[in-house]
Scaffold this active site. Structure first.
Site, PDB file in Angstrom:
ATOM      1  N   CYS A  31       0.842  -1.183   0.000  1.00 45.58           N
ATOM      2  CA  CYS A  31       0.000   0.000   0.000  1.00 45.58           C
ATOM      3  C   CYS A  31       0.879   1.235   0.000  1.00 45.58           C
ATOM      4  O   CYS A  31       2.095   1.158   0.179  1.00 45.58           O
ATOM      5  CB  CYS A  31      -0.951  -0.022   1.176  1.00 45.58           C
ATOM      6  N   TYR A 171      -6.094 -13.566  -1.052  1.00 45.38           N
ATOM      7  CA  TYR A 171      -5.212 -13.055   0.023  1.00 45.38           C
ATOM      8  C   TYR A 171      -5.547 -13.721   1.347  1.00 45.38           C
ATOM      9  O   TYR A 171      -6.672 -13.579   1.852  1.00 45.38           O
ATOM     10  CB  TYR A 171      -5.399 -11.540   0.101  1.00 45.38           C
ATOM     11  N   HIS A 174      -1.102 -11.922   6.755  1.00 45.18           N
ATOM     12  CA  HIS A 174      -0.987 -10.842   7.727  1.00 45.18           C
ATOM     13  C   HIS A 174      -2.034 -10.839   8.833  1.00 45.18           C
ATOM     14  O   HIS A 174      -2.122  -9.873   9.592  1.00 45.18           O
ATOM     15  CB  HIS A 174      -1.021  -9.475   7.018  1.00 45.18           C
ATOM     16  N   ASP A 267       6.284  -9.327   9.156  1.00 45.24           N
ATOM     17  CA  ASP A 267       6.615  -9.460   7.729  1.00 45.24           C
ATOM     18  C   ASP A 267       7.554  -8.332   7.289  1.00 45.24           C
ATOM     19  O   ASP A 267       8.591  -8.583   6.673  1.00 45.24           O
ATOM     20  CB  ASP A 267       5.302  -9.428   6.934  1.00 45.24           C
TER      21      ASP A 267
HETATM   22  C1  LIG Z   1       4.631   0.282   2.740  1.00 47.63           C
HETATM   23  C2  LIG Z   1       4.233  -1.149   2.743  1.00 47.63           C
HETATM   24  C3  LIG Z   1       2.910  -1.491   2.469  1.00 47.63           C
HETATM   25  C4  LIG Z   1       2.516  -2.834   2.440  1.00 47.63           C
HETATM   26  N1  LIG Z   1       1.238  -3.147   2.087  1.00 47.63           N
HETATM   27  C5  LIG Z   1       0.900  -4.447   1.873  1.00 47.63           C
HETATM   28  C6  LIG Z   1      -0.367  -4.784   1.312  1.00 47.63           C
HETATM   29  O1  LIG Z   1      -1.194  -3.931   0.990  1.00 47.63           O
HETATM   30  N2  LIG Z   1      -0.642  -6.098   1.145  1.00 47.63           N
HETATM   31  C7  LIG Z   1       0.249  -7.076   1.465  1.00 47.63           C
HETATM   32  O2  LIG Z   1      -0.038  -8.261   1.275  1.00 47.63           O
HETATM   33  N3  LIG Z   1       1.463  -6.769   1.979  1.00 47.63           N
HETATM   34  C8  LIG Z   1       1.810  -5.488   2.170  1.00 47.63           C
HETATM   35  N4  LIG Z   1       3.067  -5.169   2.635  1.00 47.63           N
HETATM   36  C9  LIG Z   1       4.013  -6.258   2.956  1.00 47.63           C
HETATM   37  C10 LIG Z   1       4.926  -6.529   1.764  1.00 47.63           C
HETATM   38  O3  LIG Z   1       4.226  -7.036   0.675  1.00 47.63           O
HETATM   39  C11 LIG Z   1       6.068  -7.489   2.089  1.00 47.63           C
HETATM   40  O4  LIG Z   1       5.548  -8.766   2.308  1.00 47.63           O
HETATM   41  C12 LIG Z   1       6.912  -7.079   3.286  1.00 47.63           C
HETATM   42  O5  LIG Z   1       7.180  -5.700   3.286  1.00 47.63           O
HETATM   43  C13 LIG Z   1       8.265  -7.819   3.277  1.00 47.63           C
HETATM   44  O6  LIG Z   1       8.897  -7.601   2.056  1.00 47.63           O
HETATM   45  P1  LIG Z   1      10.117  -6.562   1.853  1.00 47.63           P
HETATM   46  O7  LIG Z   1      11.144  -6.970   2.846  1.00 47.63           O
HETATM   47  O8  LIG Z   1      10.547  -6.778   0.441  1.00 47.63           O
HETATM   48  O9  LIG Z   1       9.575  -5.216   2.130  1.00 47.63           O
HETATM   49  C14 LIG Z   1       3.464  -3.849   2.706  1.00 47.63           C
HETATM   50  C15 LIG Z   1       4.776  -3.487   2.992  1.00 47.63           C
HETATM   51  C16 LIG Z   1       5.168  -2.167   3.007  1.00 47.63           C
HETATM   52  C17 LIG Z   1       6.594  -1.837   3.314  1.00 47.63           C
END
Ligand SMILES: Cc1cc2nc3c(=O)[nH]c(=O)nc-3n(C[C@H](O)[C@H](O)[C@H](O)COP(=O)(O)O)c2cc1C
Ligand code: SF4
Length: 691
Positions: A31, A171, A174, A267
């Protein structure tokens, strides 16, 4: 072919059901505070990711129905056909650069407070609303509700296909989705065929996958995002328990498994609490139980780590949210062999604060994030210089370095005068604190870029006076001299100095500690009226040096603002586990050098705590002495040919490192086209004729 054949494997195409991703770079859902409300800004941001080489670019969670209304948070929406034009803007922007567009269809169930739609929240069983202690409950769903939910999901999938999406998500991640709530035994107390055994609790997820495949599976890949571990041990879903069993049960049903840990703070762990690749131990089983492609995450910024994930059979696709935010061009840079041009994510989660504050996403490393449409900023394409100006930037902290980088890229002649020998300012100093080492990437990326520029010179050990600035010969002077912490206690809770808050009584500021000044032997009080990360980090440092530490804050919790970076819980847990005493809802009334008098913020009742030293974090003062001196001699500046003297970053108004970098970037982009009294960016105005 890539410049470095070691990385060729990352650019192999991957078949995902009926579609093919051109490479293994997969921007997982995230998001952005723009969502359905700011569709042009949203589409432009996704378009830049696609341009940067990501094979798949996903939306964030997209609400499928008014009963999944997460307002005031701003996510995607596919409630009905009227949402399609906004979604089509996104798919068009992604397809323009040859990437696949993925949409994460989401029903937030009990997590949707429905404040805008005023629908009743739904859940597997009757449950109190988890959202902000709201005095509301979610209703346990009837069979008719389940049938309706499946229908909404199917309709949303059909709409998503019409909007041009290539990958459609179910989905279950989380702890924020109805499909996952059904899986979680603690939330699912049903006694029918959707509750009880895991087969029953997974029934709805299976049906959603089957419904979606049946509806759109001929054209679109159907992905499942599943949290395989909640990090709650046997009380929750775990990779060696029900997480694994669900994947085994449904192994070949979806076209893609997108697997991660839950909840969201677990996460998207910050670098303070987890290293790159931290999810491997939880997700590596997935590829052993399915033949379908698997995507996983773990703040991947190193191409070597990515290759290792693929070669060792952990993942097929490299999922990234934050690394794609910090550097939308990460894939292209790897492809072109420009590895040291990668702007590596520092793991600070400032990007998450956009969602939490319902405002467009921002990023510490990438100041163009969220500004692609509003300001037309591109992370790599930078306008050439518009004139013959030359620049003297005073200060080589995050603001000065970013300003120099961009002005240098624009082709200007730039000198940076830094008073000290070390570069990076507060970033360098703070990155030496426990858990903050990755923050030095803010400095390292910029220095690396600057070292390649012939037109930028950095002068260390150059504390310049106003007269020296005048004599320097630059046409534009940029002051990026930073800020210093106050010692007198003035801040949010205290508008006047706190009696006894001075150096003679052993009151230290964060600057003192960062300069290496030791706290006096004995108990230390950290007074945190700043509420971001530094109070907690300094308490941790002092405790590791053997002090008895008490952390006192007028807020109701430690590092209160870090709720917005998903870290608050982890910070408070760490502080407590280290044996740091925490006193919340307390202000400081006075300090006599040995005892600090506290006041309850509600009752005013006073108590005392012994302290040999106090470390105070209340607010900062800009270092504006040079600005004041130069401001006092406008004629001399004129005579010296100086067109402008501008303070930027913390020396204008102290804030986050993200704001400091943004300030430097903004000046370098806009000094030659100041907006005057006009609004400085494009806005997406509500159209009253559009209902
Ligand atoms: C700003 C932000 C918004 C996120 N929004 C979502 C979301 O809308 N849906 C979702 O499944 N995960 C969301 N995530 C989780 C990410 O998809 C991801 O699983 C998590 O950040 C770990 O990955 P990364 O280390 O590459 O950031 C979000 C993460 C961040 C940083
Ligand atoms: S804000 Fe911080 S965590 Fe988020 S992408 Fe940027 S550098 Fe990474």
């Amino acid at each position: 072919m890539t410049r470095d054949p070691r990385f060729d494997i990352l650019f192999e195409p991957v078949k995902i059901g009926p579609v093919v991703a051109k490479n293994r770079f997969y921007q997982v859902p995230h998001c952005n505070g723009m969502g359905h409300a700011r569709p042009r800004a949203h589409a432009a941001m996704r378009g830049v990711k696609a341009e940067g080489g990501w094979g798949v670019v996903s939306t964030e969670e997209v609400e499928i129905h008014p009963s999944s209304d997460v307002s005031p948070y701003i996510e995607g929406r596919v409630w009905d056909d009227r949402d399609l034009p906004a979604l089509t803007l996104i798919t068009d922007a992604i397809h323009k650069h040859g990437a696949l567009a993925a949409i994460e269809l989401a029903h937030a169930g009990m997590n949707a407070p429905n404040l805008y739609s005023r629908e009743v929240s739904i859940a597997p069983s009757h449950v109190a609303s988890p959202a902000n202690y709201a005095p509301a409950q979610a209703r346990g769903m009837t069979k008719a509700d389940i049938a309706a939910y499946r229908r909404w999901h199917r309709n949303a999938a059909l709409r998503a296909r019409r909007a041009g999406f290539n990958i459609i998500y179910v989905y279950a991640g989380h702890g924020l989705s109805l499909a996952m709530h059904f899986l979680q035994s603690r939330h699912n107390q049903r006694t029918d065929e959707y509750g009880g055994s895991l087969i029953n609790r997974a029934r709805l997820l299976r049906e959603l996958i089957e419904d979606t495949k049946q509806a759109v599976g001929a054209d679109c890949a159907v992905a499942v995002r599943l949290a395989v571990d909640e990090l709650r041990g046997p009380c929750g879903i775990s990779a060696d328990g029900e997480g694994r069993e669900v994947v085994e049960m449904l192994a070949e049903l979806p076209d893609l498994w997108d697997v991660n840990v839950s909840d969201w703070p677990n996460d998207s762990k910050t670098s303070r609490f987890a290293a790159e690749g931290y999810q491997e131990e939880f997700v590596r089983f997935v590829k052993t139980v399915t033949t379908k492609p698997v995507v996983g995450v773990g703040r991947f910024t190193s191409p070597d780590t990515m290759v290792s994930q693929i070669r060792r059979g952990v993942l097929d696709l490299i999922g990234a949210a934050r690394p794609s935010i910090a550097d939308p061009f990460l894939p292209k840079k790897i492809k072109n062999g420009d590895i040291d041009d990668i702007r590596e994510c520092i793991g600070c989660n400032v990007c998450v604060t956009g969602d939490y504050t319902m405002t467009p996403i921002r990023c510490t490393q990438n100041p163009t994030m969220g500004e692609e449409w509003r300001k037309g900023w591109h992370p790599e394409a930078i306008p050439p210089r518009s004139g013959e100006d030359s620049f003297l930037i005073v200060g080589a902290g995050p603001t000065g370095l970013e300003c120099a980088r961009l002005l240098g890229r624009r082709g200007y002649s730039v000198h940076v005068a830094e008073a000290g020998e070390q570069l990076g300012g507060r970033v360098t100093r703070e990155s030496r604190l426990p858990g903050l080492a990755a923050w030095a990437r803010v400095r390292d990326y910029r220095l690396n870029q600057l070292n390649k520029m012939q037109n930028v010179e950095i002068l260390r050990g150059s504390r310049v006076t106003a007269n020296e600035v005048l004599e320097f010969g630059a046409t534009r002077v940029v002051l990026a001299t930073g800020a210093r912490w106050r010692r007198d206690g003035i801040g949010r809770a205290n508008a006047r100095p706190i009696p006894g808050f001075d150096l003679t009584r052993g009151v230290l500021t964060p600057d003192d500690l960062l300069d290496g000044m030791p706290a006096a032997a004995g108990p230390v009080v950290v007074f945190d009226d700043d509420h971001y990360y530094l109070g907690g980090v300094l308490a941790e440092k002092l405790r590791s040096e053997g002090h008895e530490v008490t952390l006192i804050t007028p807020a109701d919790r430690v590092s209160a603002w870090t709720v917005n970076t998903l870290e608050q819980h982890a910070i408070q847990r760490r502080v407590l586990e280290l044996g740091i005493e925490v006193l919340v809802n307390r202000n400081v009334a006075e300090f006599d050098g040995t005892r600090i008098v506290l006041e309850c913020t509600f009752t005013g009742r006073q108590t005392t705590v012994s302290a040999a030293s106090v470390v105070t974090l209340t607010s900062r003062l800009p270092n504006e002495e040079l600005a004041e001196s130069l401001g006092a001699m406008p004629e001399s500046a004129n005579a010296a040919g100086i067109v402008s003297v501008t303070s930027i970053g913390d020396c204008w108004a102290p804030s986050t490192i993200a704001a400091a970098v943004y300030g430097g970037h903004r000046y370098a982009r806009e000094f030659d086209c100041p907006p005057g009294d006009e609004v400085a960016f494009q806005r997406e105005l509500a159209d009253p004729s559009n209902t």
